[in-house]
Design an enzyme around this catalytic site. Sequence first.
Site, PDB file in Angstrom:
ATOM      1  N   ASP A 162     -39.103  26.323 -28.781  1.00  0.00           N
ATOM      2  CA  ASP A 162     -39.552  26.335 -30.180  1.00  0.00           C
ATOM      3  C   ASP A 162     -39.236  24.986 -30.826  1.00  0.00           C
ATOM      4  OD1 ASP A 162     -39.988  26.868 -32.985  1.00  0.00           O
ATOM      5  OD2 ASP A 162     -39.813  29.002 -32.539  1.00  0.00           O
ATOM      6  N   ARG A 197     -44.339  37.453 -41.021  1.00  0.00           N
ATOM      7  CA  ARG A 197     -43.252  37.367 -40.049  1.00  0.00           C
ATOM      8  C   ARG A 197     -41.928  37.911 -40.575  1.00  0.00           C
ATOM      9  NH1 ARG A 197     -42.134  31.185 -38.819  1.00  0.00           N
ATOM     10  NH2 ARG A 197     -40.151  32.002 -38.104  1.00  0.00           N
ATOM     11  N   ASP A 246     -35.636  24.504 -32.478  1.00  0.00           N
ATOM     12  CA  ASP A 246     -36.260  24.478 -33.807  1.00  0.00           C
ATOM     13  C   ASP A 246     -35.243  24.666 -34.924  1.00  0.00           C
ATOM     14  OD1 ASP A 246     -38.721  25.167 -35.728  1.00  0.00           O
ATOM     15  OD2 ASP A 246     -37.255  26.777 -35.947  1.00  0.00           O
ATOM     16  N   HIS A 278     -34.308  22.023 -37.897  1.00  0.00           N
ATOM     17  CA  HIS A 278     -34.377  22.328 -39.336  1.00  0.00           C
ATOM     18  C   HIS A 278     -33.069  21.937 -40.020  1.00  0.00           C
ATOM     19  CE1 HIS A 278     -38.211  24.363 -39.821  1.00  0.00           C
ATOM     20  NE2 HIS A 278     -37.950  25.198 -38.817  1.00  0.00           N
TER      21      HIS A 278
HETATM   22 MG    MG Z   1     -39.316  30.904 -32.263  1.00  0.00          MG
HETATM   23 ZN    ZN Z   2     -39.167  26.165 -37.490  1.00  0.00          ZN
END
Ligand code: MG
Ligand code: ZN
Length: 459
Positions: A60, A174, A335, A339
């Site tokens: 990700d 989501r 990911d 962030h």
């Molecule tokens: Mg993911």
């Molecule tokens: Zn993200």
Amino acid sequence: MVRPHLSPTRRRLTVAAAVVAASAVAVTVTASAGASDTRDQARRAIQGGKAKNVILLIGDGMGDSEITLARDYTVGANGRLDMDKFPLTGAYTTYSVHKDGTPDYVTDSAASGSGWATGVKTVNGRISKTPGSDKAVPTILELAQKKGYATGSVTTAELTDATPAVLASHATDRSCQGPADMAKCPTDTIAAGGPGSIAEQSVNHKVDVLLGGGRQRFDQKVTDGKYKGLTVTQQAKRLGYQVITDDRQLRAVKGGKPVLGLFAPGNVPVEWTGKAAAKGGTEPQRCTTANPGRPAGTPALQDQASKAIKLLEAKQKATKSKRGFFLQIEGASIDKQDHAADPCGQIGETAAFDRAVKVARAYAAKHPDTLVVTTADHAHTSQIVPLDAQPPGLSSTLVTDEGQQLKVNYSTNTPGASQEHTGTQVRIAAQGPQAYRVLGVTNQTDLFGTVRDALGLRR
Ligand code: MG
Ligand code: ZN
């Protein structure tokens, strides 16, 4: 053919020359993997045919800069990660769409996941439903399951997070992860005649192997319908799931019945820690490769991956099925640490993901009828910049295993805010039946077709 004395660069040039000489071959061959038989692997991989199994690995937020950063830090600038060793490599575009179908140039994991899982692009935040009409689209896992394949999904995020969610659920948003989280999905609730939250849908689907975090979602109580008053975990047990929560239970669990592994209340704690990037930079730092905040008994992603494969094989053996399996393995917190502008957290998760890639490739070496694909869902913020650069945003200087300094910059949002995804294309690499279809520049939605055709599925 084998010229071990050549440097990887030299070997790449040799292959490039050979390709030019052949002149009709318009393929990109990653020949710098260090393996002397890369070209033979590539030749085999270019053949089509059917796959018995598919292992899809999603990093990700793992764009080229995230891969390069992990490579530079852990194996050196001229080293190679396991994910660098696939015989065939291409790039794909990841953009999502607006409700009217026009492009949205920066995707999130929900829309991009819906893209590779269903072949249909959607709006950011949506889980395997169309962009305008909000209708469910069949997923690759659903199609595989229908045709008798064993199915599994492994993640370092919550099992209800966007990437695993796109495989075995359909939701307007989501955020609708547990029965108490349904505010943004009014038509998906069981009371409204919908399929319920992502957690409920995942276990109702009877996916054979579900391993990851997110216990808090499964501990929520179902509000309507057949399982009203039970937690989703209790619902899973009613549906025949064996529920496990740590490394010891993971090692002990046997196939035959579906397995739900919930190894953390939220996301699985990261492997490495260090100083987050800061305005004006950090002192040169080495990463701490054992996170004191990661509870003992938390299974590593690579161990989850190899156990998932064993459980899926056991399921097929027990049911005397001639079919193989479809397994998705996600390195989710590359990911999340991007962030948070935390380079050590990010590199540790990329390295952990790479060890899962190694497990998948080792399996495929013994089972060549396995298609293995490693890719990302979108690119992200981290960039390697010159040491004398003074970026206005967040940065950190690392001391790599090679003893060199490396500066990484996070500037896709104001310092203090969550750093953002980017819209650049990402790498897709593969081996096995139909792997050649990742070559060139493709679209994320093409991956759906590749897996569908490799497994002989029909939509
Ligand atoms: Mg993911
Ligand atoms: Zn993200």
